[in-house]
Design a protein around this motif. Structure first.
Motif, PDB file in Angstrom:
ATOM      1  N   ILE A 116       0.855  -1.201   0.000  1.00 56.05           N
ATOM      2  CA  ILE A 116       0.000   0.000   0.000  1.00 56.05           C
ATOM      3  C   ILE A 116       0.884   1.241   0.000  1.00 56.05           C
ATOM      4  N   PRO A 117       0.459   2.298  -0.706  1.00 54.17           N
ATOM      5  CA  PRO A 117       1.269   3.517  -0.704  1.00 54.17           C
ATOM      6  C   PRO A 117       1.242   4.203   0.657  1.00 54.17           C
ATOM      7  N   VAL A 118       2.310   4.889   0.975  1.00 54.24           N
ATOM      8  CA  VAL A 118       2.357   5.659   2.217  1.00 54.24           C
ATOM      9  C   VAL A 118       1.593   6.947   1.987  1.00 54.24           C
ATOM     10  N   SER A 119       0.610   7.223   2.862  1.00 55.01           N
ATOM     11  CA  SER A 119      -0.150   8.461   2.597  1.00 55.01           C
ATOM     12  C   SER A 119      -0.131   9.359   3.820  1.00 55.01           C
TER      13      SER A 119
END
Ligand code: IPD
Ligand code: CA
Ligand code: CA
Length: 271
Positions: free
Chosen positions: A268-271
């Motif tokens: 998952i992308p770091v947001s």
């Protein structure tokens, strides 16, 4: 092959090195750099000198491959693979996980190996065809049959970091298992597979001195090893996977998927 008790020799030397390592460990050793993050200490060198001297005196015709370069190259069927201190980075930081690993190869196949953890006084040893032992207790790999019942270990070599792709494997295995340990001693990781403490271990970029003794332990405890794509592993080969045998195929299938870019769990992308 002759009838010498090579294992006893390896065990005696590995045990003799223990107090030497512990003495340096207590004193906090001076650290030098072999590469940007590749450490070596006075303890590595002192331990290697002692091991090589003992092996040379006992077996003057044998070859010795030793990590810090103190080995000897002879025209022999017998080659000792010596890691005087596996877990140098741990040792330098006083993180308590390191060992001495001494393995003997005859015509390309490991026949005797000793891995000694002096902090826990654990002597892991194995002889070809005669089983694997921890302090005289026979070892057997774990019976877990699926990755989702297992605990795993891996490592990241201190060199070649910019080429390191193991983080992909790390993530996928972490999603499919009880978890992953990165304790910093490949020799002890392999012994943990042999002892049933771990279901499997893999790493990209190990050397023969890291694994010769540990692989014999895995094999003699009923486990299995190969490369990470289901092929055979040659000592010093780039990829190594060692397991309890039962989860081997499942891991190879997962690793083949990762090599082919088929990630089962996208990061998952770091947001
Ligand atoms: C290292 C350890 C570590 C592994 C590295 C090895 P060293 O050996 O086994 O767990 O991840 O690849 O180089 O340098 O401490 O003898
Ligand atoms: Ca090592
Ligand atoms: Ca070492």
């Amino acid at each position: 092959m002759d009838n010498v008790d090579y294992l006893s020799v390896a065990v005696d030397i590995a045990r003799e090195v223990g107090p030497l390592l512990l003495q340096h460990y207590e004193q906090r050793v001076a650290v030098e750099y072999k590469g940007e993050f590749n450490l070596v200490t006075t303890a590595d060198r002192a331990a290697e000198s002692l091991i090589v001297e003992r092996l040379r005196n006992r077996f003057p015709t044998h070859s010795i491959v030793a990590e810090e370069g103190g080995g000897v190259d002879r025209d022999s069927d017998y080659v000792w693979h010596v890691d005087p201190l596996d877990g140098t980075t741990n040792f330098a930081h006083r993180f308590p996980a390191f060992a001495t690993s001494i393995g003997l190869v005859y015509r390309g196949a490991p026949i005797a190996g000793a891995v000694y953890d002096p902090l826990r006084d654990e002597m892991f040893c194995a002889e070809k065809g005669a089983g694997a032992y921890l302090n005289h207790q026979r070892l057997k790999v774990s019976g877990a049959s699926r990755m989702n019942e297992g605990l795993f270990a891996t490592g990241f070599p201190s060199g070649r970091r910019h080429k390191e792709m193991n983080i992909h494997f790390f993530y996928q295995v972490s999603m499919l298992s009880h978890g992953i340990r990165r304790a910093g001693s490949a020799a002890l990781d392999l012994c943990s597979v042999a002892a049933g403490r771990l279901e499997g271990f893999w790493e990209i970029g190990l050397n023969s001195w890291d694994v010769t003794a540990g692989l014999l332990l895995v094999e003699e405890a009923g486990g299995k090893y190969g490369d990470m794509r289901g092929g055979p592993y040659e000592l010093g080969g780039l990829e190594l996977l060692a397991t309890n045998g039962h989860v081997h195929t499942e891991m190879v299938e997962l690793f083949c998927d990762i090599y082919a870019g088929r990630y089962r769990f996208p990061l998952i992308p770091v947001s």
